[in-house]
Enzyme design. Sequence first.
Site, mmCIF file in Angstrom:
data_model
loop_
_atom_site.group_PDB
_atom_site.id
_atom_site.type_symbol
_atom_site.label_atom_id
_atom_site.label_comp_id
_atom_site.label_asym_id
_atom_site.label_seq_id
_atom_site.Cartn_x
_atom_site.Cartn_y
_atom_site.Cartn_z
ATOM 1 N N ASP B 26 -25.052 -37.265 -19.215
ATOM 2 C CA ASP B 26 -25.415 -37.571 -17.823
ATOM 3 C C ASP B 26 -26.448 -36.567 -17.340
ATOM 4 O O ASP B 26 -26.255 -35.355 -17.505
ATOM 5 C CB ASP B 26 -24.189 -37.422 -16.908
ATOM 6 C CG ASP B 26 -23.287 -38.643 -16.938
ATOM 7 O OD1 ASP B 26 -23.572 -39.574 -17.707
ATOM 8 O OD2 ASP B 26 -22.293 -38.650 -16.171
ATOM 9 N N LYS B 83 -26.490 -46.705 -14.613
ATOM 10 C CA LYS B 83 -25.257 -47.376 -14.209
ATOM 11 C C LYS B 83 -25.496 -48.410 -13.121
ATOM 12 O O LYS B 83 -26.227 -48.159 -12.165
ATOM 13 C CB LYS B 83 -24.255 -46.345 -13.667
ATOM 14 C CG LYS B 83 -23.650 -45.429 -14.722
ATOM 15 C CD LYS B 83 -22.634 -44.496 -14.069
ATOM 16 C CE LYS B 83 -22.250 -43.323 -14.937
ATOM 17 N NZ LYS B 83 -21.418 -43.681 -16.082
ATOM 18 N N GLY B 155 -15.575 -37.168 -14.364
ATOM 19 C CA GLY B 155 -15.692 -36.122 -13.353
ATOM 20 C C GLY B 155 -14.477 -35.228 -13.234
ATOM 21 O O GLY B 155 -14.367 -34.455 -12.289
#
Lengths: 250, 295
Positions: B26, B83, B155
């Site tokens: 990411d 995404k 996360g």
Amino acid sequence: MAEVPTVRVGVLALQGSFKEHVSSLSKLDNVVAIEVRTKEELDSVDGLIIPGGESTTMALVAQRWGLLPELRSFSAKRAPIWGTCAGLIFLADQASGQKEGGQELIGGLECAVQRNFFGAQINSFETQLPAPPCLLQYGADRDTFRAMFIRAPAVMSSGPQVEVLAEYKLTAEEAQAQGRSRVTVAVRSDHLLATAFHPELTEDLRWHQLFVDMVRQRKQADQKAGEQSRVDVTATSRPPLTKDLPIYTR
Amino acid sequence: MAETQKGTFAVKVGLAQMLKGGVIMDVVNEEEARIAEEAGAVAVMALERVPADIRKDGGVARMSDAAMISNIKKAVTIPVMAKARIGHFVEAQILEALDVDYIDESEVLTPADDVHHINKHNFKVPFVCGCRDLGEALRRIAEGAAMIRTKGEAGTGNVVEAVRHCRAVMGAIRQLQTMDDDELYVYAKEIRAPIELVRQTKHLGRLPVVNFAAGGVATPADAALMMQMGMDGVFVGSGIFKSTNPSKRARAIVQAVTHYNDAKVLAEMSANLGEPMVGIDCREKGFTSYAQRSE
């Protein structure tokens, strides 16, 4: 009938479609296929396939483990190497379209390749291309082969010693953008074979047969010249943890 | 001569096959994308906020800004993923128009449709989707996903949910392989998956597409754990750029995924990495599960 000697073919297993290559090789007779991650494993094989994957990742991991000089000396011994897609980039003397700062190559193949020639994934495609004569010896009834191009490179120019095995005729749109009508997508030069497409993603084993025969001829020539057979490393590869993916027809 | 065909399922799965044995990272800007590429990432996931920040900020999380995605595409040569919200097929159309290489229809963003996923057969660009078990994985493949990942809990820096989802899928496949073919119809009904895909999975002994781990991977050991459990590769989200030394940690995770079976290499890769991201215990009160936002 003379006995067909068994050859050991390695597949560089740093990243990418190495299991697919091992799977294709294991469908051929008299071939032992192993995954190569270390110098010892490399020393034990008669020929090497550099698979598709991300060439920047493979270069980085190879560099980190000091494999690049080993790969270069493997090639210097004229041991056969076949590069598919990312592997083609590795073998080329010149590559453009690289990341900032460039990347390490093995070189040896006198040609200039353009990385990611066709652009983003939505331009990736599959097609049928005419089989070159060296492929027809393994199945003259199939005069084309299925070619899968995945964010593929292309050979922009090649030296006089390099034999062109396949070309791709660009679509009108691609020709317009590139200012040329065709590009080379498969080449052979002495001990090196390189393809921009992925035979390991198809059921057609003829490209693997072609390479295995290159390895076998080389091994026989070496044995005639009295060179000792390579170090035999047996307990090299781990048992496969993951099984093969299916081969998708359209 | 046969015609050239773009966007066939084989071509979509093909790119995922080229990513195997790799790490997808990411990134939120060009600088991070360059660090990821330099560290050996096989692809980057371009997004405005990493999942850890989406958790912190709350609110509705949507597709990232188009200019930001384009800039990341310009900064690197490796594939760029982005995404789209679950069921938001217009976000997917926009991402396809931006030439992204893969779309993640992701539960990390706030779902746009809480019943239907995107019909991914309508696109030339390939999709990756998350799953918690075999039925969910096969439903996504039926909708056209060419790659699957565990949902895990993005996360959190906590690998427990990714492990749970991986074990659920792998365990179900092992169970499936012991079944009589006559039993597959009821099994398919029970896991709410198409019978053809259930049969194919039994025959192959694995998911019929590439299967990555995602959602909580934070260390080289986490990455190697997922690889040893049979995953084809690893997504690392917040784990890299929420740590104190992203470049070093990214390199270490890349090496760990190649040499996942070599504990000596893993030991070397686990040394002097600096502080990892702060983790979240998924059993804490008030924890919001992203994995349960879709099925």
